[in-house]
Design an enzyme around this catalytic site. Structure first.
Site, short mmCIF file in Angstrom:
data_model
loop_
_atom_site.label_atom_id
_atom_site.label_comp_id
_atom_site.label_asym_id
_atom_site.label_seq_id
_atom_site.Cartn_x
_atom_site.Cartn_y
_atom_site.Cartn_z
N LYS A 1 8.03 5.56 1.89
CA LYS A 1 8.69 4.31 2.29
C LYS A 1 9.21 3.58 1.05
CE LYS A 1 5.86 4.06 6.41
NZ LYS A 1 4.83 5.04 6.04
N ALA B 1 1.39 4.44 -1.78
CA ALA B 1 1.33 5.89 -1.99
C ALA B 1 1.19 6.65 -0.67
CB ALA B 1 0.15 6.21 -2.90
N ASP C 1 -5.57 -3.08 -6.46
CA ASP C 1 -5.93 -3.47 -5.11
C ASP C 1 -4.99 -4.61 -4.70
OD1 ASP C 1 -7.03 -4.61 -2.88
OD2 ASP C 1 -9.09 -4.52 -3.60
N CYS D 1 0.20 4.13 11.39
CA CYS D 1 0.39 5.35 12.20
C CYS D 1 -0.82 5.47 13.12
CB CYS D 1 0.60 6.58 11.34
SG CYS D 1 -0.69 6.89 10.15
N CYS E 1 0.90 -1.17 0.00
CA CYS E 1 0.00 0.00 0.00
C CYS E 1 0.93 1.20 0.00
CB CYS E 1 -0.86 -0.01 1.26
SG CYS E 1 -1.97 -1.43 1.35
C1 LIG Z 1 -0.86 4.67 5.09
S1 LIG Z 1 -1.01 4.95 3.40
C2 LIG Z 1 0.54 4.38 2.81
C3 LIG Z 1 1.66 5.37 3.02
C4 LIG Z 1 2.93 4.95 2.29
N1 LIG Z 1 3.38 3.64 2.72
C5 LIG Z 1 4.06 5.94 2.49
O1 LIG Z 1 4.91 5.74 3.33
O2 LIG Z 1 4.07 6.95 1.78
C6 LIG Z 1 -2.05 3.65 2.91
C7 LIG Z 1 -2.25 3.57 1.41
O3 LIG Z 1 -2.92 2.33 1.16
C8 LIG Z 1 -3.71 2.50 0.01
N2 LIG Z 1 -4.66 1.37 -0.02
C9 LIG Z 1 -5.75 1.18 0.71
N3 LIG Z 1 -6.32 0.01 0.41
C10 LIG Z 1 -5.55 -0.57 -0.52
C11 LIG Z 1 -5.61 -1.81 -1.23
N4 LIG Z 1 -6.59 -2.68 -1.01
N5 LIG Z 1 -4.65 -2.08 -2.13
C12 LIG Z 1 -3.64 -1.19 -2.36
N6 LIG Z 1 -3.54 0.00 -1.72
C13 LIG Z 1 -4.48 0.30 -0.82
C14 LIG Z 1 -4.31 3.87 0.20
O4 LIG Z 1 -4.74 4.39 -1.03
C15 LIG Z 1 -3.13 4.64 0.80
O5 LIG Z 1 -2.43 5.31 -0.22
#
Ligand SMILES: C[S@@+](CC[C@H](N)C(=O)[O-])C[C@H]1O[C@@H](n2cnc3c(N)ncnc32)[C@H](O)[C@@H]1O
Length: 471
Positions: free
Chosen positions: A238, A234, A283, A357, A232
């Site tokens: 990281k 965006a 996803d 977080c 996940c």
């Molecule tokens: C906490 S943020 C991640 C932050 C990222 N790891 C960073 O350090 O910049 C969680 C991300 O998970 C994505 N997300 C939520 N459900 C998801 C899924 N089923 N598959 C892929 N991404 C997903 C959201 O769009 C969001 O961008």
């Protein structure tokens, strides 16, 4: 003008629980996202003080301003940059400035805050009067720590060497800075320093990333040339950290289902010089672990959506007792558990880092605990023995972070390792994981996990955990 209206609009939506600050800011299409995010967060942080000022001066009546717009304007006038734009509002606010300043002064006296000090919002616990330091991660894909230090010294900053204890991190003022005592590539500055307009930031040589958020990639520590998944991903801080550790060699598969966030991420990765990645707008739960593309994936970083309750700018004090919608928490925990169970199905996976977080046990220790029950091939690694804040008992192998103990945002990190010794065959012969529970089963597990946290089998497994320790 637009800045203040947008900020007020977002505060209003947050109050109506229409979304998290970050998402609303990103979705606002405002041209200067950072400026908007900072204004919203700061106004939230001082919310109680601003409210008191507005009430005691009867500002809404005098001006016909709406509540949130008034808060944003009062914030910028008294605490922030001073109202720079805003045309007629600026004139109106200046008309009331002395009355507002007097109200602020009265609150300060009430709180016994000296005139030279910042006003401490009464509802914010800030590390016994200490702000979170400003952390700067050196992007080793573009430069070196030494070069950044030299550049900053030439720019008038004063380097004090490496911190020897955690407390050093919040003793910084002005343009002094330190190297962090845990993470080699991390520099630490006073909370007041802002690098958003600095050349090193704009050129992608430094990444502005909280220390706690640097832990997942640092602890996963994938090898140069490895195959890694960021599940996940965006907006990608990281991911770029992982790429730096991998020296841009190997394959870094990054997934996110949010198109907008992914496009922001693409820009950030470009600026950071990341080239070993493959971005997929997908996803993660639908990614096939048995696809030949992922046959060599041995490391996964899973940082799924969470309540964000550890982000101090979004909450007052980060206390677990603070109000939280139980249904939302339950749904988040169920989603996190599904992601975790899914990630463990990648056949060659050896190490996985799970992070949030969030400060809620339900999204952290409980998710990990239930997952380990279902996946006995995996166990927890005891992380950073010298780290002062541990996962809630009995998952003390995990790390927690907070403003008060580690001078960071609130955070949780667990690292799972496949136990190779328990299986007679090679990793190639191992089945990914046990049959995955249905969503309904997971939700039940998350609800009932409080009672069954640390069942006997898990206790035994934790005692037998590998000795591998990160330091
Ligand atoms: C906490 S943020 C991640 C932050 C990222 N790891 C960073 O350090 O910049 C969680 C991300 O998970 C994505 N997300 C939520 N459900 C998801 C899924 N089923 N598959 C892929 N991404 C997903 C959201 O769009 C969001 O961008």
């Amino acid at each position: 003008m637009a800045l203040y209206t947008k900020a007020a609009e977002i505060l209003d939506k947050v109050e109506q629980k229409k979304g998290a600050v970050k998402t609303l800011v990103y979705d606002s299409k405002f041209q200067n996202i950072k400026q908007l995010f900072a204004l919203v967060c700061e106004t939230q942080k001082y919310s109680a003080v601003l409210q008191e000022i507005i009430e005691t001066t009867r500002l809404l009546k005098l001006t016909n301003l709406r509540q949130h717009l008034a808060k944003v304007l009062v914030y910028d006038l008294l605490i922030g940059q001073g109202i720079k734009c805003g045309g007629s509002w600026k004139a109106m606010m200046l008309k009331h400035r002395s009355r507002l300043q007097a109200a602020l002064a009265r609150i300060k006296v009430k709180q016994k805050v000296s005139r030279n000090q910042d006003l401490l919002p009464p509802n914010v616990q800030r590390n016994n009067d200490v702000d979170i330091p400003r952390y700067v991660r050196v992007n080793t894909l573009k430069t070196t720590v030494e070069d950044v230090i030299d550049y900053l010294k030439r720019d008038g900053y004063s380097y004090q060497g490496m911190a020897s204890q955690l407390e050093d991190l919040c003793s910084l003022s002005g343009k002094t800075f330190l190297s962090d005592l845990h993470l080699r590539d991390l520099l630490v500055f006073s909370a007041k320093v802002d690098f958003h307009d600095h050349y090193l930031y704009k050129a992608g040589h430094i990444i502005l990333q909280d220390k706690a958020s640097c832990l997942p990639a640092y602890l996963l520590d994938p090898p140069v040339g490895g195959h890694v998944i960021d599940a996940c991903a965006a907006p990608g801080n990281k991911t770029s950290h992982l790429a730096a550790i991998m020296k841009n060699k190997g394959k870094l598969f990054a997934f996110d289902r949010d198109t907008k966030r992914l496009s922001t991420m693409s820009t950030l990765l470009l600026r950071a010089g990341v080239t070993c990645h493959q971005l997929s707008n997908e996803d993660f739960l639908k990614v096939d672990p048995l696809s030949p593309a992922y046959k060599d994936v041995k490391h996964i970083l899973l940082d799924p959506s969470c309540s964000g309750s550890g982000m101090v700018c979004l909450h007052d004090g980060g206390s677990e007792e603070q109000e939280q919608d139980p249904e939302r928490l339950k749904a988040l925990a169920a989603f996190q558990l599904r992601c975790l169970n899914h990630a463990l199905k990648f056949p060659k996976l050896q190490h996985l880092v799970y992070s949030t977080c969030s400060i809620h046990t339900q999204e952290n220790e409980e998710v990990v605990s239930v997952c380990l029950e279902k996946n006995p091939d995996f166990s927890l690694i005891h992380l950073l023995p010298e780290w002062p804040e541990r996962g809630r008992d009995p998952l003390t192998q995990c790390l927690r972070a907070s403003t008060t103990k580690t001078f960071t945002q609130g955070f949780f990190v667990a690292m799972l390792e496949r136990q190779t010794t328990r299986n007679s065959g090679s990793l190639d012969e191992q089945t990914p994981s046990k049959s995955e529970p249905t969503v309904g089963e997971e939700e039940k597990m998350v609800v009932s996990v409080e009672e069954q946290l640390q069942p006997p089998a898990a206790r035994k497994r934790n005692r037998k955990k590998p000795k591998k320790q990160k330091s």
